[in-house]
Design an enzyme around this catalytic site. Structure first.
Site, PDB file in Angstrom:
ATOM      1  N   ALA A  85       0.863  -1.195   0.000  1.00 48.84           N
ATOM      2  CA  ALA A  85       0.000   0.000   0.000  1.00 48.84           C
ATOM      3  C   ALA A  85       0.896   1.241   0.000  1.00 48.84           C
ATOM      4  O   ALA A  85       0.760   2.145   0.827  1.00 48.84           O
ATOM      5  CB  ALA A  85      -0.961  -0.010   1.192  1.00 48.84           C
ATOM      6  N   HIS A 138       6.858   5.835   1.591  1.00 52.70           N
ATOM      7  CA  HIS A 138       7.642   4.626   1.311  1.00 52.70           C
ATOM      8  C   HIS A 138       8.668   4.890   0.198  1.00 52.70           C
ATOM      9  O   HIS A 138       9.801   4.420   0.261  1.00 52.70           O
ATOM     10  CB  HIS A 138       6.732   3.491   0.822  1.00 52.70           C
ATOM     11  CG  HIS A 138       5.781   2.967   1.847  1.00 52.70           C
ATOM     12  ND1 HIS A 138       4.426   3.180   1.767  1.00 52.70           N
ATOM     13  CD2 HIS A 138       5.983   2.220   2.962  1.00 52.70           C
ATOM     14  CE1 HIS A 138       3.826   2.591   2.782  1.00 52.70           C
ATOM     15  NE2 HIS A 138       4.750   2.010   3.533  1.00 52.70           N
ATOM     16  N   GLY A 167      11.128   3.903   8.414  1.00 55.27           N
ATOM     17  CA  GLY A 167      10.666   5.277   8.610  1.00 55.27           C
ATOM     18  C   GLY A 167      10.635   5.682  10.075  1.00 55.27           C
ATOM     19  O   GLY A 167      10.294   4.882  10.954  1.00 55.27           O
ATOM     20  N   GLU A 168      10.940   6.949  10.330  1.00 49.42           N
ATOM     21  CA  GLU A 168      10.814   7.492  11.698  1.00 49.42           C
ATOM     22  C   GLU A 168       9.352   7.639  12.104  1.00 49.42           C
ATOM     23  O   GLU A 168       9.043   7.846  13.266  1.00 49.42           O
ATOM     24  CB  GLU A 168      11.486   8.869  11.779  1.00 49.42           C
ATOM     25  CG  GLU A 168      12.988   8.801  11.821  1.00 49.42           C
ATOM     26  CD  GLU A 168      13.630  10.164  11.985  1.00 49.42           C
ATOM     27  OE1 GLU A 168      12.909  11.187  11.930  1.00 49.42           O
ATOM     28  OE2 GLU A 168      14.857  10.212  12.148  1.00 49.42           O
ATOM     29  N   LYS A 169       8.445   7.561  11.142  1.00 46.23           N
ATOM     30  CA  LYS A 169       7.013   7.651  11.436  1.00 46.23           C
ATOM     31  C   LYS A 169       6.641   6.647  12.537  1.00 46.23           C
ATOM     32  O   LYS A 169       5.865   6.939  13.437  1.00 46.23           O
ATOM     33  CB  LYS A 169       6.242   7.387  10.146  1.00 46.23           C
ATOM     34  CG  LYS A 169       4.828   6.883  10.285  1.00 46.23           C
ATOM     35  CD  LYS A 169       3.876   8.017  10.515  1.00 46.23           C
ATOM     36  CE  LYS A 169       2.421   7.633  10.444  1.00 46.23           C
ATOM     37  NZ  LYS A 169       2.073   6.314  10.920  1.00 46.23           N
ATOM     38  N   MET A 182       2.270  10.849   6.356  1.00 47.84           N
ATOM     39  CA  MET A 182       1.774   9.887   5.355  1.00 47.84           C
ATOM     40  C   MET A 182       1.717   8.500   5.971  1.00 47.84           C
ATOM     41  O   MET A 182       2.629   8.085   6.688  1.00 47.84           O
ATOM     42  CB  MET A 182       2.679   9.892   4.131  1.00 47.84           C
ATOM     43  CG  MET A 182       2.527  11.157   3.335  1.00 47.84           C
ATOM     44  SD  MET A 182       3.419  11.077   1.784  1.00 47.84           S
ATOM     45  CE  MET A 182       3.202  12.767   1.231  1.00 47.84           C
ATOM     46  N   SER A 183       0.631   7.789   5.699  1.00 43.67           N
ATOM     47  CA  SER A 183       0.437   6.451   6.247  1.00 43.67           C
ATOM     48  C   SER A 183      -0.534   5.699   5.346  1.00 43.67           C
ATOM     49  O   SER A 183      -1.477   6.297   4.808  1.00 43.67           O
ATOM     50  CB  SER A 183      -0.156   6.554   7.662  1.00 43.67           C
ATOM     51  OG  SER A 183      -0.724   5.312   8.038  1.00 43.67           O
ATOM     52  N   SER A 184      -0.319   4.397   5.207  1.00 43.31           N
ATOM     53  CA  SER A 184      -1.236   3.583   4.395  1.00 43.31           C
ATOM     54  C   SER A 184      -2.631   3.599   5.004  1.00 43.31           C
ATOM     55  O   SER A 184      -3.615   3.344   4.310  1.00 43.31           O
ATOM     56  CB  SER A 184      -0.730   2.147   4.313  1.00 43.31           C
ATOM     57  OG  SER A 184       0.592   2.142   3.848  1.00 43.31           O
ATOM     58  N   ARG A 185      -2.730   3.858   6.309  1.00 38.65           N
ATOM     59  CA  ARG A 185      -4.039   3.812   6.971  1.00 38.65           C
ATOM     60  C   ARG A 185      -4.827   5.118   6.801  1.00 38.65           C
ATOM     61  O   ARG A 185      -5.995   5.162   7.174  1.00 38.65           O
ATOM     62  CB  ARG A 185      -3.872   3.487   8.459  1.00 38.65           C
ATOM     63  CG  ARG A 185      -3.430   2.039   8.692  1.00 38.65           C
ATOM     64  CD  ARG A 185      -3.382   1.681  10.163  1.00 38.65           C
ATOM     65  NE  ARG A 185      -3.265   0.254  10.373  1.00 38.65           N
ATOM     66  CZ  ARG A 185      -2.138  -0.384  10.724  1.00 38.65           C
ATOM     67  NH1 ARG A 185      -1.014   0.282  10.886  1.00 38.65           N
ATOM     68  NH2 ARG A 185      -2.145  -1.688  10.896  1.00 38.65           N
TER      69      ARG A 185
END
Ligand code: PAF
Length: 286
Positions: free
Chosen positions: A36, A41, A152-154, A189-192
């Site tokens: 995703a 990414h 990622g640091e996320k 930013m996140s796939s969710r």
């Protein structure tokens, strides 16, 4: 026209590729993902490209890191689109194994950690999550034998967990963190993020807003407890159900009460409707 990127699903094919490239004197970078893919990414792929000659991206939605009531079944699976995006950033190989390749019948081993995996942050709400992450990441690092792997640091607690496990288990791959990519309004930013309704998406920016405001207050000398409490209240006011928003030591995730204790990271998780968002920022002058 961009060249197609090869996709393999067998560990032997991954290993053959890495051996051949290494024999040619090249450095291998690894970017583990659950697919995703979004621009965040792709920025990890670019970060890996800066320190390696070849970039291998893994795509595997790891069942072991989802809790029983979490979104494993509905987690977005978009392999064809992911591979196209990876071709556009010139990734060299995609490793997308089937679940039986990672967890064959009889699989009996778990990596269970203490230290950053028991920091009373994500682990408080997702008690089996880091064991699932640590187990699959140990396997992927062993399978790929890359020179460097980028995360990622996320997912800041996850990054520290992975750095720790690589050190503890003498895994030779260097673990690098890469900065979080954000939407124009600050949302990480996140796939969710695709789970958010338009109204929730509008409010979601407040998570980064609250963290930034707390960081600013701490840097101007406000008490850390008061600044984080105000940030939690601000989020609750706009409809978030806050799991945690805390100031921690950036290296160990130990609680901190003063800026004199060293580098501080603010970490948060909060639900907006059915969607749980996480984010974190460094407390530093920008
Ligand atoms: O951050 C992720 O996407 C996953 O937790 C990881 C590191 C790929 C392990 O499944």
């Amino acid at each position: 026209m961009t060249a197609a990127v090869a996709v393999v699903g067998a560990i032997d094919d991954l290993r053959r590729y890495v051996r051949a490239r290494r024999a040619a004197g090249e450095r291998i970078g690894l970017v583990p993902t659950m697919g995703a893919l979004h621009a965040g990414h792709l920025s990890l792929v670019e970060a890996a490209r800066r320190v390696a000659d070849r970039v291998v991206v893994t795509i595997f939605v790891n069942p072991a890191q989802f809790g029983p009531n979490e979104d494993f079944a509905r987690y977005p699976r978009t392999l064809a689109a992911d591979v196209e995006k990876l071709a556009n950033v010139a990734a060299d190989l995609v490793f997308a194994p089937p679940v039986e390749a990672i967890y064959p019948p009889g699989f009996s081993t778990k990596v269970v950690m203490e230290g950053p995996a028991l920091a009373d942050l994500e682990d408080r709400f997702r008690p089996t999550h880091f064991s699932g992450v640590a187990t699959v990441v140990t396997k992927l690092l062993n399978q790929a034998q890359a020179d460097v792997a980028v995360f990622g640091e996320k997912d800041y607690q996850q990054l520290l967990v992975i750095k720790r496990l690589a050190r503890d288990l003498d895994i030779a791959t260097e673990i690098l963190g890469a900065r979080t990519l954000r939407e124009a309004d600050g949302l990480a930013m996140s796939s969710r993020n695709i789970y958010l309704s338009p109204k929730e998406r509008e409010r979601a920016k407040e998570l980064h807003g609250a963290l930034s405001e707390a960081a600013r207050r701490i840097l101007t000398g406000e008490d850390i407890g008061a600044a984080t409490q105000a940030a939690r209240a601000r989020l609750a006011e706009v409809g978030f159900d806050v799991d945690y928003l805390e100031a921690r030591c950036a290296e160990t995730l130990a609680p901190v009460s003063s800026v004199d204790e060293g580098a501080i990271r603010l970490l948060a998780a909060a639900k907006l409707g059915a969607t749980r968002l996480i984010d974190n920022i460094a407390v530093e002058f920008s």
